[in-house]
Every structure is written in structure tokens, then in C-alpha cells.
Write an enzyme that holds these catalytic residues in place. Sequence first.
Site, mmCIF file in Angstrom:
data_model
loop_
_atom_site.group_PDB
_atom_site.id
_atom_site.type_symbol
_atom_site.label_atom_id
_atom_site.label_comp_id
_atom_site.label_asym_id
_atom_site.label_seq_id
_atom_site.Cartn_x
_atom_site.Cartn_y
_atom_site.Cartn_z
ATOM 1 C CB CYS A 60 -7.582 -2.018 11.044
ATOM 2 S SG CYS A 60 -6.336 -3.120 10.388
ATOM 3 C CG HIS A 68 -2.316 -1.483 5.960
ATOM 4 N ND1 HIS A 68 -3.665 -1.277 6.146
ATOM 5 C CD2 HIS A 68 -1.935 -0.613 5.004
ATOM 6 C CE1 HIS A 68 -4.086 -0.316 5.331
ATOM 7 N NE2 HIS A 68 -3.046 0.097 4.624
ATOM 8 N NE ARG A 126 -4.140 -1.707 0.088
ATOM 9 C CZ ARG A 126 -5.209 -1.682 0.886
ATOM 10 N NH1 ARG A 126 -5.347 -0.738 1.786
ATOM 11 N NH2 ARG A 126 -6.146 -2.595 0.786
ATOM 12 C CG MET A 156 25.177 -27.893 -16.982
ATOM 13 S SD MET A 156 23.804 -28.569 -16.070
ATOM 14 C CE MET A 156 24.578 -29.862 -15.132
HETATM 15 P P1 NAD Z 1 27.635 -32.317 -17.507
HETATM 16 O O1 NAD Z 1 26.599 -32.941 -16.618
HETATM 17 O O2 NAD Z 1 28.199 -31.027 -17.123
HETATM 18 O O3 NAD Z 1 27.039 -32.195 -18.959
HETATM 19 C C1 NAD Z 1 26.451 -33.254 -19.656
HETATM 20 C C2 NAD Z 1 25.350 -32.636 -20.501
HETATM 21 O O4 NAD Z 1 24.990 -33.498 -21.549
HETATM 22 C C3 NAD Z 1 24.087 -32.362 -19.713
HETATM 23 O O5 NAD Z 1 23.764 -30.999 -19.844
HETATM 24 C C4 NAD Z 1 23.045 -33.261 -20.356
HETATM 25 O O6 NAD Z 1 21.766 -32.658 -20.403
HETATM 26 C C5 NAD Z 1 23.593 -33.402 -21.738
HETATM 27 N N1 NAD Z 1 23.157 -34.594 -22.453
HETATM 28 C C6 NAD Z 1 22.979 -35.852 -21.993
HETATM 29 N N2 NAD Z 1 22.621 -36.653 -23.009
HETATM 30 C C7 NAD Z 1 22.583 -35.896 -24.115
HETATM 31 C C8 NAD Z 1 22.299 -36.162 -25.472
HETATM 32 N N3 NAD Z 1 21.998 -37.404 -25.888
HETATM 33 N N4 NAD Z 1 22.361 -35.153 -26.341
HETATM 34 C C9 NAD Z 1 22.643 -33.896 -25.935
HETATM 35 N N5 NAD Z 1 22.926 -33.590 -24.665
HETATM 36 C C10 NAD Z 1 22.916 -34.584 -23.772
HETATM 37 O O7 NAD Z 1 28.734 -33.436 -17.630
HETATM 38 P P2 NAD Z 1 30.025 -33.521 -18.531
HETATM 39 O O8 NAD Z 1 30.356 -32.225 -19.197
HETATM 40 O O9 NAD Z 1 29.818 -34.700 -19.403
HETATM 41 O O10 NAD Z 1 31.085 -33.871 -17.455
HETATM 42 C C11 NAD Z 1 31.408 -32.973 -16.414
HETATM 43 C C12 NAD Z 1 32.856 -33.148 -16.016
HETATM 44 O O11 NAD Z 1 33.099 -34.466 -15.531
HETATM 45 C C13 NAD Z 1 33.780 -32.947 -17.194
HETATM 46 O O12 NAD Z 1 34.935 -32.272 -16.782
HETATM 47 C C14 NAD Z 1 34.102 -34.347 -17.598
HETATM 48 O O13 NAD Z 1 35.321 -34.425 -18.275
HETATM 49 C C15 NAD Z 1 34.137 -35.045 -16.259
HETATM 50 N N6 NAD Z 1 33.871 -36.491 -16.420
HETATM 51 C C16 NAD Z 1 34.933 -37.303 -16.289
HETATM 52 C C17 NAD Z 1 34.755 -38.661 -16.505
HETATM 53 C C18 NAD Z 1 35.920 -39.536 -16.409
HETATM 54 O O14 NAD Z 1 37.012 -39.056 -16.248
HETATM 55 N N7 NAD Z 1 35.714 -40.838 -16.526
HETATM 56 C C19 NAD Z 1 33.489 -39.155 -16.854
HETATM 57 C C20 NAD Z 1 32.421 -38.278 -16.986
HETATM 58 C C21 NAD Z 1 32.627 -36.926 -16.768
#
Ligand code: NAD
Length: 688
Positions: free
Chosen positions: A260, A164, A135, A628
Site C-alpha cells: 500500500c 483491496h 472499494r 415435508m
Molecule cells: P417427512 O419427514 O417428509 O414429513 C413429516 C413432517 O411432519 C415433518 O415436516 C414434521 O415436522 C411434521 N410433524 C411431525 N410431527 C408433527 C405434528 N405433531 N404436527 C404437525 N407436523 C408434524 O415424512 P413423511 O411425509 O411422514 O414421510 C416421508 C416418506 O416416507 C413418505 O413417502 C412416507 O409415506 C414414507 N414413510 C413410509 C413409512 C412406511 O412405509 N412404514 C413410514 C414413514 C414414512
Amino acid sequence: MRILVCPPKYFGVDYVINPWMEGQLGRVDRERAHTQWNDLVEGIARHASVEEITPCEGSPDMCFTANAGLTAFGRVIPARFRYPERAGEERPFADWFSGAGFEIVTLPGDDPFEGEGDALFQPGEPLLWAGYGVRSALETHTLLGQTFGVEVVSLQLVDPRFYHLDTCFAPLPEGRLLYYPAAFDERSRRAIERRIPSAKRIEVSDRDAVGFACNMLRLDDQLFFNHASDALRSSLSKWGYESHARPVSEFLKAGGGVKCLSMILDQAPFERVTPAPPSPIRATQVELKGHLLDTGGLNRALDLVTEAGSSFRMTSLSLAERKDQESRAVLRVVAPSQERLEGVVADLMSLGGQPLEHEGTVQLDTVTQVGVAPDSFYSTTIYLTEIHLGDQWLEVEKQRMDTVIVVESSDRPTARCKLFRDLEIGEQVVCGVEGVRVRYPDSAAIGEFSFMNASVSSERRVESSVKSIAWEMRRIRDRGGKIVVVAGPVVVHTGGSKHLATLIEGGYVNALLTGNALPVHDIEHDFFGTSLGVDLSHGRPVREGHRNHLMAINRIRAAGGIREAVESGLVQSGVMHACVRHDVPFVLAGSIRDDGPLPDTMMDLEAAQAAYAAAIEGADMILMLSSMLHAIGTGNMTPAGVRLICVDISPAVVTKLADRGSLESTGIVTDVGLFLNLLAANLSNDAG
Ligand code: NAD
């Protein structure tokens, strides 16, 4: 004590101006209302002298005298009601105050102020709690402090049921109070908690709050209210108060309780502060330009101001007549403090707003601790920024968001964005928003951030989006521009790596930014035909396949790194193979998830961030593919003007990139393997 009341002769719910009135039109039992009012006034009269104002026909809410104004020391600031439905009460109340000998202090302008309903003295102290947001206008609080020689604490009300301050807040002597925290925004709750220690605060329950327990009248140690639970009464009795329930259910239909219905004409005495404490309330003007209406940009800006606990007045608005034209609005933004004003202006600037009164020279403060900025630092956006230094506007170098601006004032002063951690003692940092302006590309002005509406492609639009992206990529490549790809391991899992390798071989990728996982699975695929143990040609897990990526890591570690493994012929295909063979630099940023890691993976995150930032310098386009973590990380360091394409299966990730508010962003919600397949096909068709 003198209490002003008004008989409910014309009382009724004749209109709806608060949530309590909804569904109650014409439903007041007048006889019952009279009985309830008489009971209440009889009770009050036992402890105070009661004065009556004659009710006016056509003003059904006039019985709520608390809203008529605010008095102390024989002065009154009469109310100016927000809704025209109550405006008819203003004149008769003002006449009554004059007739009763009050000195009338009139509020300037036309901002609403609803008297004691929104302004309550802390008994015996030069402190006034003032409500705003539903208000009364925040702007009016300055005059309250000046008129009564008190400090004013402005509290924002956020629940329309508690429209209020006196519906949810009751100060009591000895620095105590009763309140309903959920009726206030977070900052106001903190302001209350900072001033009143918890032992002196009673937080009322939801039930007591909706029973209007806070809407109480205190006459010495007697408390009158509509309702209070036993628990509340017992707490109040421990503080030495006697509780009197005076049910006023008929008045609750109109959203009014005991307080009030009563206005305090003489406050508990306190020592006025002279001169009155300066008001912390600050105002400034901000210009908004762009497609304000058709994209909802104006709404977003106004919501932002309100959510920040500030208020606004639109001092000018010119609307576009055609779709291709821009609208322009000027907002006068009022905030409870300079700090809050700067915060809200900075937020509006990140949406494309431009302060109109910030032509003064920029404020600088010195860094006194390595890696720590002065508290009031200006935080940067993705947009090109200029600062007003001396008599010139200086362009800020190395623009990126969430940094501070460091100024070097030599013969030729320079300004550049710097990360907090890189700050050195003695450096001059831009503080506040004074003398800062942001240059938006025409189309990126407020309202144009139509990422979600215009540029996030659904499946059915993927094909046409890919076509135009391919066209842009080809043009960038052919003119010697720079395309950076940010990618995650899903590229490999979805069978997209061969297509990404094709793009690299075709000269469409100038740098690859990723983590440990993409190269691990890419190389695993080269060695074993699997990605995370899944045979990509059949989509089935293979026996013992989970070991494959560890074996890949192990072999690369043995070889000394990816380049070495490619050059020695150990790795023969895939994304990393293409990068090495075609001299495309790659940066692998480590993470806590990493296995291994590969020798090339940078586990020093500050160094990895710096390497990413260096890699995107001068980029024309950044293609963000299903990571992501790395996509958002890269988006945060990319200035406006760089074309961003974000491909992810999750709309939330794609939308997150839209928060940059950049028109150059395109989001595609689809499977990344499918996307890369289409993109590679389009680019090879184009080539042919
Ligand atoms: P993230 O979760 O940040 O991103 C993965 C993304 O892929 C998500 O946003 C998801 O929505 C999307 N996604 C999934 N399926 C999909 C599809 N079919 N088509 C389009 N998008 C799709 O994960 P990230 O970037 O994969 O990994 C994060 C960190 O972890 C990185 O630094 C990565 O290198 C590390 N990592 C390491 C290992 C390992 O060393 N073994 C394994 C996995 C991740």
C-alpha cells in the site's frame, strides 16, 4: 523499477473507513511511523529508483500511494476513491502524474476505482487481476482492459478486512501467485484456480494474511513485506525469492502494509493485446415494484445481486408515501459475464423483478440429447410467464417452476413448460432471459412475500387462522372448486385421521396426495386401533404392536389393493375408506422408507410425480398437512395463484414453502391433529 512513495508527514488514523481503523483513532505513533517508513524506503531504494510526491495536509492516507492509480506503458488511470475522506488525494496525485509525463486516462462516470490497490498485473503477461466488491466498482474493469491491452479477470472481495485486492493477492513472475483464498467469493476462487495451477499458487495462512504478507512489494527477486511466517518464507525461497521483513505496524493501524505504501510506476514488460480483448462485463436494468421497504424486499434483492458477485446502482427510486402504495426502484445490474448477468436477472425475476431491456425476441436453442436442455436454458418460476416471439408476446402454458420452456413454432406458435426428462431431440428451448417476462399478481410483486411476517401463524393465532381457512374451504366447495390435500402419516399418529375423514365425507377434499405411510397407518388404525403400534385412544404402545402396520400391509396386499379392501368390507373406517366411498381420487407416491409397499403405492417416481401434477391441475387450494416431503414436492409443481396452506409443527418446513414467494401461501405452525380437529369442528359448525 520506479516506485512512487509519499512521506507520512500527515499520516494518522483520523477516520474509520476499514475494519483495521476501528479503535485506532488518534493512536498512531507518528515518530515510529516515520522510522518504519524510512526503513522501508531505504530498503526499496537499494533495488529500485524511488520517487516522492509531496504529502498534503488533511490527507492522512496519502502515504498509501498504491491507491493513487494504475500505470503501465506511460499511461495512468488515476484513482477515484470510494470514500470522500480520501477524495482530497485525487487532485495532487493526478497533478503529479501529469507533471511526471504520464498520459492520463480518466474513468467515465463516478464509479470508484482505487488504483493498484485493486488492480495487479500478472508480471510479464497481458493479464490484469482486478478486485471489486468492497472499494472499486466492477464497472471500472472494462476501461482497465482497454487502456492497457490486457485481459481482465474480475475477482470479488468478500471480507471487509481485505478491502483491496493487494491486501490478499500478490502475483509473481512465471505465472505464480500468493493469495488468501478466504478473502474471495467462491467463483473468484475458482477463476484463480482455473488459471494458476496449484503448484504455482501459495495459499497463505490466516496468520500470514492478517500480518499483511500478501501486501508485498516485489523488486526483481527481492520481496518486502510487513511479516511472513517461516513456512511462507521458505516456500518463497524455493521459488528463488529473498524475503525482507519491514515491519510497518503503525500503518497497519490504518489497514495498510508495504505494498500500500508503494506504487509501481513501470510494470514488468509484456506484449499488449491489440485490439484489447473484449470485456466480459455486462449490464442491464431491472425494475422492482411493490412494498419494497416495509417488507425488506429491496434489501433481499440488493443482497441477491451482491451475493451473486454482481454490483448494482439504483438509477431510480420512488418510495410509497402510504402503506397501501407501492414503491418502485430501477437497478442497473452489472455482472462479470453474460452468463452471470442472466443468472442474477433470473434470480431477481423469481423475486418479482422485471428486466427493462428484454424486449428483444426470445433466444431459442435446440435439444440435441433426449432429456437434456441446452446449457443456457431459462428456468421457470411459479409465475405466469410470457415470451416475446416474432412480434407477439406468447403466454407459456402449464406453468410450473424449475422447468424449461419449449416453443413449437408452427402457424400458431405455442410455448409450454416441460420437465428436463421429457425433452425430445429437436425441440426448441428458451435460453437466457432475453424476451422473457413474468406476470406477477399485483400483490405478489417484490416485497410482498410476507409469508413469514404476516401469514405464519403462531399457536395463539391458530384458531383465527383455522376459522378463515374453513370459510374459504366452504366457499370453494360450494362453488364447485377444487381442494387438494397433501398429507403425511403424522395425521394418523396425532389422531387427526377421523377429522380428515370427516372433511372428505363433507365434500371438502377433491384429491388426496400422500405416500405409503398414511394409508398404512390409517388402515392399521381401522384394523387394530393403533398407529405404528400405539393405541391412539390411550396413547400407549400395545404388545406386539409394531407388527400391526405390517399386518395391515399384508392384508391389503392379499386383498389386491385399497379399493378392493374397502369394497369387500375389509376396511371399514378412516381416511382411505372415506376416499373410496366418496370417489375422491388419491395418489400414493412411493419412497425409500416404504414398508410393503401397498399395491396402490407408485414406486415409479416419475410416474408418481406426473400423477401428482395431474391431480393438482385446476386446484384452487392445496392443504399441506405434516409431510415435508410431499408438501415441498407438491409446492414445486404448483403455479402461482393457487392458495397454499401448510400445516407443520416445524417452522423450518413452513418457511421452506415461503421460498415460493407466493402471497397465496399461509403457514401454520401447530400440531396437525389439533389443526384438523379445529378445522373439522369449524366446518361442521358452519354447516349447521
Ligand atoms: P417427512 O419427514 O417428509 O414429513 C413429516 C413432517 O411432519 C415433518 O415436516 C414434521 O415436522 C411434521 N410433524 C411431525 N410431527 C408433527 C405434528 N405433531 N404436527 C404437525 N407436523 C408434524 O415424512 P413423511 O411425509 O411422514 O414421510 C416421508 C416418506 O416416507 C413418505 O413417502 C412416507 O409415506 C414414507 N414413510 C413410509 C413409512 C412406511 O412405509 N412404514 C413410514 C414413514 C414414512
